[in-house]
Design a protein around this motif. Structure first.
Motif, short mmCIF file in Angstrom:
data_model
loop_
_atom_site.label_atom_id
_atom_site.label_comp_id
_atom_site.label_asym_id
_atom_site.label_seq_id
_atom_site.Cartn_x
_atom_site.Cartn_y
_atom_site.Cartn_z
N LEU A 56 22.28 -3.63 35.75
CA LEU A 56 22.91 -4.94 35.56
C LEU A 56 24.28 -4.79 34.90
CD1 LEU A 56 21.29 -8.05 35.27
CD2 LEU A 56 22.27 -7.63 33.05
N ILE A 57 24.35 -3.97 33.87
CA ILE A 57 25.60 -3.78 33.14
C ILE A 57 26.61 -3.03 34.03
CG2 ILE A 57 26.63 -2.64 31.12
CD1 ILE A 57 23.82 -3.01 29.76
N ALA A 58 26.13 -1.99 34.72
CA ALA A 58 27.03 -1.21 35.58
C ALA A 58 27.60 -2.08 36.70
CB ALA A 58 26.26 -0.02 36.16
N ASN A 59 26.82 -3.06 37.14
CA ASN A 59 27.27 -3.98 38.19
C ASN A 59 28.48 -4.80 37.71
OD1 ASN A 59 26.93 -5.25 40.75
ND2 ASN A 59 25.84 -6.95 39.77
N PHE A 60 28.51 -5.15 36.43
CA PHE A 60 29.67 -5.85 35.86
C PHE A 60 30.89 -4.91 35.84
CE2 PHE A 60 26.58 -8.83 33.93
CZ PHE A 60 27.23 -10.02 34.16
N ALA A 61 30.66 -3.67 35.44
CA ALA A 61 31.78 -2.72 35.33
C ALA A 61 32.39 -2.47 36.71
CB ALA A 61 31.29 -1.41 34.72
N ALA A 62 31.54 -2.40 37.75
CA ALA A 62 32.04 -2.19 39.10
C ALA A 62 32.86 -3.39 39.56
CB ALA A 62 30.88 -1.93 40.06
N ALA A 63 32.38 -4.60 39.25
CA ALA A 63 33.11 -5.81 39.63
C ALA A 63 34.47 -5.86 38.94
CB ALA A 63 32.29 -7.05 39.27
N ALA A 64 34.49 -5.50 37.65
CA ALA A 64 35.76 -5.51 36.92
C ALA A 64 36.74 -4.52 37.54
CB ALA A 64 35.52 -5.16 35.45
#
Ligand code: RIB
Length: 314
Positions: free
Chosen positions: A272-280
């Motif tokens: 879930l957290i890595a998904n935010f980093a990829a989007a950023a």
């Protein structure tokens, strides 16, 4: 203490040409811009994990040249331990990338010094292996090198995360020591024979891959990702952000995923957290250049509120 992530992999200088659209065969297009950035899947993942706050050690090889200096200094600036970054006379790896107006890319990679890595380059210091909590591999370096790192990790009781990128055939014996597999749709298809057109095929593909190992994540670009762990199957949707370049977004994901897993986070929250980093990362140019720290994500103009709500507030 086993708190470090060991990333073994390639470092490349990315030469990025911004074009209206990816040129056809035989076509010459006038570019809109040109940039050079430190890249390579291994180096990108190391930088992503280090910026996310986990101690990271990088094992790889660069040339004694200007690109090599850029690659080393970018990793060191992000806090990556480069004690095991080897240097030799073969020129550093390089990638030529076309990026279109939608942020899609097409790339060719010249392995250079990355191709010189082999089993003899594996450090043998006990102190190093005792400090590692998770090993991360990709497929831009010779398979013999990856296998040697994987087997040494297994021997030392260290879980291995394989990002099977770029797509290629993997020896069956690797499934004895790979604990986490991360692939995108193209790589997932190459390993399973299942073409992913939507969520349904993504789940079907997950089943096929999970015949080989127990923890598999398939990234789906704007659609986020699906993962399987034992009997659990989950889709984590993507985040809508304006896209500048998707180059290196998968590495942003793998780096943060590895950092979170290494510090003991479960697979769901790590993804879930890595998904935010990829989007950023897709909202900025360059690979490493677009990676983010936890504080930057908390204050991110587009993702910060959702991250705080979905993750920090539970
Ligand atoms: O995953 C993106 C990376 O792949 C780029 O940085 C490029 O160097 C290629 O290795």
């Amino acid at each position: 203490m086993k708190s470090s992530v060991l990333v073994a992999g390639a470092a490349n200088l990315d030469r990025m040409m911004y074009v209206e659209r990816i040129p056809d065969i035989g076509e010459t297009l006038l570019a809109k811009g040109y940039e050079e950035h430190p890249g390579g899947k291994g180096a990108n993942q190391a930088v992503s994990a280090a910026l996310w706050g986990q101690p990271v050690c990088f094992l790889g090889r660069i040339g004694s040249d200007e690109p090599g200096k850029i690659l080393r200094s970018a990793m060191e600036k992000a806090g990556v331990n480069t004690d095991y970054l080897l240097e030799g006379s073969t020129p550093s790896g390089m990638a030529m990338d076309f990026i279109d107006l939608e942020g899609n890319y097409q790339a060719g990679v010249l392995a250079g010094s990355n191709a010189d890595l082999d089993g003899g380059d594996i450090p043998m210091e006990n102190a190093l292996w005792e400090s590692i909590g998770l090993t991360v591999l990709q497929l831009e370096c010779p398979l013999s090198f990856n296998e040697a790192v994987g087997l040494e990790s297994k021997k030392s009781g260290i879980p291995v995360l394989l990002n099977a990128a770029p797509a290629q055939t993997i020896p069956d014996t690797w499934w004895n020591w790979v604990e986490f597999l991360v692939v995108n749709e193209v790589e997932a298809e190459s390993l399973s024979g299942v073409k992913i057109m939507g969520l349904q095929e993504a789940y079907y593909c997950l089943e096929k891959l999970m015949d080989r190992l127990d923890q598999v994540l398939i990234t789906l670009g704007a659609e986020g990702l699906v993962y399987g762990k034992g009997s659990e199957r989950t889709h984590i949707p993507g985040h809508a952000v304006p896209v500048v370049s998707t180059l290196g977004a998968g590495d942003a994901f793998v780096g943060v995923l590895a950092a979170e897993l290494c510090r003991g986070q479960d697979l769901h929250d790590s993804a879930l957290i890595a998904n935010f980093a990829a989007a950023a990362s897709v909202a900025k140019t360059g690979a490493q250049n677009s990676y983010i720290t936890p504080d930057e994500l908390k204050c991110h103009p587009l993702l910060g509120n959702l991250y705080n709500k979905e993750y920090l507030d539970g």
